[in-house]
Scaffold this motif. Structure first.
Motif, PDB file in Angstrom:
ATOM      1  N   SER A 170      -3.190  11.849  -1.705  1.00 25.90           N
ATOM      2  CA  SER A 170      -1.902  12.542  -1.671  1.00 25.90           C
ATOM      3  C   SER A 170      -1.295  12.468  -0.279  1.00 25.90           C
ATOM      4  CB  SER A 170      -2.085  14.016  -2.043  1.00 25.90           C
ATOM      5  OG  SER A 170      -2.697  14.138  -3.301  1.00 25.90           O
ATOM      6  N   ARG A 171      -0.015  12.721  -0.238  1.00 25.64           N
ATOM      7  CA  ARG A 171       0.704  12.880   1.028  1.00 25.64           C
ATOM      8  C   ARG A 171       1.182  14.319   1.048  1.00 25.64           C
ATOM      9  NH1 ARG A 171       3.948   8.712   0.651  1.00 25.64           N
ATOM     10  NH2 ARG A 171       5.567   9.874  -0.419  1.00 25.64           N
ATOM     11  N   VAL A 172       0.698  15.094   2.028  1.00 29.47           N
ATOM     12  CA  VAL A 172       1.059  16.512   2.102  1.00 29.47           C
ATOM     13  C   VAL A 172       1.753  16.808   3.423  1.00 29.47           C
ATOM     14  CG1 VAL A 172      -0.833  17.199   0.576  1.00 29.47           C
ATOM     15  CG2 VAL A 172      -1.167  17.218   3.042  1.00 29.47           C
ATOM     16  N   ASP A 173       2.504  17.877   3.425  1.00 29.83           N
ATOM     17  CA  ASP A 173       3.234  18.308   4.618  1.00 29.83           C
ATOM     18  C   ASP A 173       2.419  19.377   5.330  1.00 29.83           C
ATOM     19  OD1 ASP A 173       5.007  19.055   6.561  1.00 29.83           O
ATOM     20  OD2 ASP A 173       6.636  19.606   5.196  1.00 29.83           O
ATOM     21  N   HIS A 174       1.595  18.959   6.297  1.00 28.59           N
ATOM     22  CA  HIS A 174       0.723  19.882   7.019  1.00 28.59           C
ATOM     23  C   HIS A 174       1.496  20.797   7.966  1.00 28.59           C
ATOM     24  CE1 HIS A 174      -3.094  18.317   5.634  1.00 28.59           C
ATOM     25  NE2 HIS A 174      -2.685  17.083   5.868  1.00 28.59           N
ATOM     26  N   GLY A 178       0.805  -1.212   0.000  1.00 33.12           N
ATOM     27  CA  GLY A 178       0.000   0.000   0.000  1.00 33.12           C
ATOM     28  C   GLY A 178       0.839   1.263   0.000  1.00 33.12           C
ATOM     29  N   VAL A 179       0.153   2.390   0.072  1.00 35.60           N
ATOM     30  CA  VAL A 179       0.793   3.701   0.136  1.00 35.60           C
ATOM     31  C   VAL A 179       0.121   4.479   1.256  1.00 35.60           C
ATOM     32  CG1 VAL A 179       1.407   3.781  -2.313  1.00 35.60           C
ATOM     33  CG2 VAL A 179      -0.800   4.664  -1.575  1.00 35.60           C
ATOM     34  N   TYR A 180       0.825   5.485   1.780  1.00 33.39           N
ATOM     35  CA  TYR A 180       0.278   6.328   2.829  1.00 33.39           C
ATOM     36  C   TYR A 180      -0.231   7.623   2.220  1.00 33.39           C
ATOM     37  CZ  TYR A 180      -0.165   9.344   6.853  1.00 33.39           C
ATOM     38  OH  TYR A 180      -0.662  10.208   7.793  1.00 33.39           O
ATOM     39  N   ALA A 181      -1.441   8.011   2.598  1.00 33.64           N
ATOM     40  CA  ALA A 181      -2.009   9.283   2.164  1.00 33.64           C
ATOM     41  C   ALA A 181      -2.649   9.958   3.368  1.00 33.64           C
ATOM     42  CB  ALA A 181      -3.048   9.057   1.069  1.00 33.64           C
ATOM     43  N   ASN A 182      -2.456  11.272   3.485  1.00 35.79           N
ATOM     44  CA  ASN A 182      -3.099  12.018   4.566  1.00 35.79           C
ATOM     45  C   ASN A 182      -3.986  13.132   4.023  1.00 35.79           C
ATOM     46  OD1 ASN A 182      -1.128  13.762   3.695  1.00 35.79           O
ATOM     47  ND2 ASN A 182      -0.137  14.015   5.674  1.00 35.79           N
ATOM     48  N   PHE A 183      -4.303  13.037   2.732  1.00 34.02           N
ATOM     49  CA  PHE A 183      -5.161  14.032   2.092  1.00 34.02           C
ATOM     50  C   PHE A 183      -5.810  13.377   0.880  1.00 34.02           C
ATOM     51  CE2 PHE A 183      -5.891  17.643  -0.811  1.00 34.02           C
ATOM     52  CZ  PHE A 183      -6.568  18.508   0.041  1.00 34.02           C
TER      53      PHE A 183
END
Length: 100
Positions: free
Chosen positions: A41-45, A21-26
């Motif tokens: 997506s993976r974003v830098d919050h 899998g992949v990690y997404a926080n958005f």
């Protein structure tokens, strides 16, 4: 299930890389007349700027029927998760009989 309907089982295969899998926080959702697209997506919050950097990790497009089934499955799983989380904080019952 109707008596005339047969039960189907899916036999899906994958690679170890896809299984990881992949990690997404958005996530965003868009649609056209024919399909829905989910972009994860993976974003830098932690960035305190007007423009938040990130990278798309995967996109999934699906038919409206598949989207409805996904939403139903997510709602069912969310409900089950909330129930499990809710009972984690309950105190254990003292003087409960031990049937082991």
């Amino acid at each position: 299930m109707d008596s005339g309907e047969r039960e189907r089982h899916f036999n899906l295969h994958t690679t170890p890389e896809v299984m990881a899998g992949v990690y997404a926080n958005f996530a965003t959702v868009s649609h056209s007349d024919y399909e829905f697209t989910l972009t994860f997506s993976r974003v830098d919050h932690e960035v305190d700027e007007d423009e938040v950097p990130g990278v798309v990790v995967t996109r999934v497009s699906m038919s409206p029927q598949a989207m409805r089934e996904l939403m139903d499955a997510m709602d069912d799983n969310w409900s089950k998760w909330r129930t499990t989380e809710g009972i984690k904080g309950l105190p254990e019952i003292k003087d409960r009989p031990d049937f082991s």
